[in-house]
Design an enzyme around this catalytic site. Structure first.
Site, mmCIF file in Angstrom:
data_model
loop_
_atom_site.group_PDB
_atom_site.id
_atom_site.type_symbol
_atom_site.label_atom_id
_atom_site.label_comp_id
_atom_site.label_asym_id
_atom_site.label_seq_id
_atom_site.Cartn_x
_atom_site.Cartn_y
_atom_site.Cartn_z
ATOM 1 N N LYS A 164 -5.615 2.138 38.626
ATOM 2 C CA LYS A 164 -4.491 1.603 39.365
ATOM 3 C C LYS A 164 -4.169 1.744 40.930
ATOM 4 O O LYS A 164 -3.468 0.908 41.609
ATOM 5 C CB LYS A 164 -3.314 2.277 38.738
ATOM 6 C CG LYS A 164 -3.071 1.911 37.197
ATOM 7 C CD LYS A 164 -2.135 2.723 36.389
ATOM 8 C CE LYS A 164 -2.604 2.145 34.870
ATOM 9 N NZ LYS A 164 -1.876 3.299 34.015
ATOM 10 N N GLN A 198 1.508 8.630 33.217
ATOM 11 C CA GLN A 198 0.330 8.364 32.564
ATOM 12 C C GLN A 198 0.559 9.165 31.142
ATOM 13 O O GLN A 198 0.500 10.299 30.959
ATOM 14 C CB GLN A 198 -1.068 8.502 33.178
ATOM 15 C CG GLN A 198 -2.308 8.250 32.405
ATOM 16 C CD GLN A 198 -2.436 6.427 32.535
ATOM 17 O OE1 GLN A 198 -2.030 5.896 33.150
ATOM 18 N NE2 GLN A 198 -2.900 6.166 31.303
ATOM 19 N N ASP A 211 6.086 0.604 33.544
ATOM 20 C CA ASP A 211 5.311 0.324 32.292
ATOM 21 C C ASP A 211 6.333 -0.381 31.264
ATOM 22 O O ASP A 211 5.718 -0.796 30.323
ATOM 23 C CB ASP A 211 5.206 1.608 31.963
ATOM 24 C CG ASP A 211 3.703 2.243 32.288
ATOM 25 O OD1 ASP A 211 2.638 1.479 32.385
ATOM 26 O OD2 ASP A 211 3.365 3.250 32.401
#
Ligand code: NAD
Length: 291
Positions: free
Chosen positions: A53, A97, A120
């Protein structure tokens, strides 16, 4: 003839389009879009994902900041960090994450992120808006799959679609998106308690598999000419430099010739997921800066 749904090449093209927009905004004197990521602990796959990312952000000209926290970080410290990032006007996207270590409540963490920078798309408000077909951040993987189907001109309207897997981040939103106006597929969701998944998949025009079991979808579970989207990524031990290979949920070599279109693993859904996150971050940035 089978079309290989080449997510790697498509994501590269789409990332290029994001880079062009970012270059333009910067040339007009605006700051760069900024994605913040929090990584708790030492999970190998998570470290790889976060590193990729960061590379993607570099590529398109985003600023990225990664907060690497030790595995024994307390839930309170993590929530405090999220709160300070929420209040930073110059940050457009925040991801934590997953998975987080067991002593941290993942739901609490997800809900602590300000939904306006929830790139997200895991927050309850984001999911609720998605369900109502309202504008929101769509979680990156289902978003990437939809982009890919659209770009390849795969007809979904009136088609039967089976989604295998019902997780909050892949299967569930995927099934909602496929049944919504715009896609208009007739959707069946299969999961771990579905007996004879093949009875459903072998009648489907489109099968989207997200279970995390290598080679789960066998050739006898697939209809001739079906479109197959393989979301699964599992690291399987191998005698190579990395010590593993990535395997999808589809028995690709045996299934592919029976399909009209299929995603490979790697190089299918994975790169499109990474694109989805960039797309959402740019969307948040444009909203914040009124661009
Ligand atoms: P998950 O473990 O949260 O969910 C798995 C789902 O599969 C569950 O809903 C479960 O009911 C279902 N399932 C399990 N066994 C089954 C069986 N025998 N028959 C039918 N259904 C069964 O996983 P997830 O987070 O949804 O991820 C699924 C896979 O996709 C994993 O391999 C993950 O690594 C991968 N993934 C890939 C991307 C990407 O960008 N390509 C993104 C997210 C997840």
């Amino acid at each position: 003839m089978t079309t290989i749904l080449d997510g790697k090449t498509l994501a590269l093209k789409l990332r290029g389009q994001i880079k062009e927009k970012v270059d333009k905004f910067k040339s007009e004197g605006h700051r760069a879009p900024h994605l913040a990521a929090i990584l708790v602990g030492e999970d190998g796959a998570s470290k790889t994902y976060v590193a990729s990312k960061e590379r993607d952000c570099d590529f398109v000209g985003f600023k990225s900041s990664v907060h690497k926290l030790p595995a024994d970080t307390s839930e309170e410290d993590l929530l405090n960090l999220i709160s300070s990032i929420n209040n930073d006007e110059d940050i457009d996207g925040l991801i934590v994450q997953l998975p987080v270590p067991k002593h941290i409540n993942a739901t609490k963490v997800t809900e602590a992120i300000n939904y306006e920078i929830d790139v997200d798309g895991f927050h309850t408000i984001s999911v609720g808006k998605l369900t109502k077909n309202e504008d929101t951040f769509i979680s990156a993987t289902p978003f990437g799959v939809i982009m890919m189907l659209e770009d390849y001109g795969i007809e979904t309207k009136g088609k039967s679609c089976v989604v295998v897997g019902r997780s909050n981040i892949v299967g569930r939103p995927m099934s909602i998106l496929m049944s919504q106006g715009g896609r208009d597929a007739t959707v069946t969701v299969c999961h771990r308690y579905t007996p004879n998944v093949g009875e459903f998949t072998k009648n489907a025009d489109i099968v989207i598999v997200a279970v995390g079991i290598p080679d789960f979808l066998k050739v006898d579970m697939v209809k001739e000419g079906a479109v197959i989207v393989d979301v699964g990524i599992t690291r399987v031990d191998a005698d190579n430099k990395r010590g593993y290979v990535l395997k999808g949920d589809v028995d690709y070599e045996n299934v592919k010739d029976k399909t009209s279109a299929i995603t490979p693993v790697p190089g299918g859904v994975g790169p499109m997921t990474r694109y989805g996150l960039l797309f959402n971050t740019l969307k948040s940035y444009k909203k914040k800066l009124n661009l």
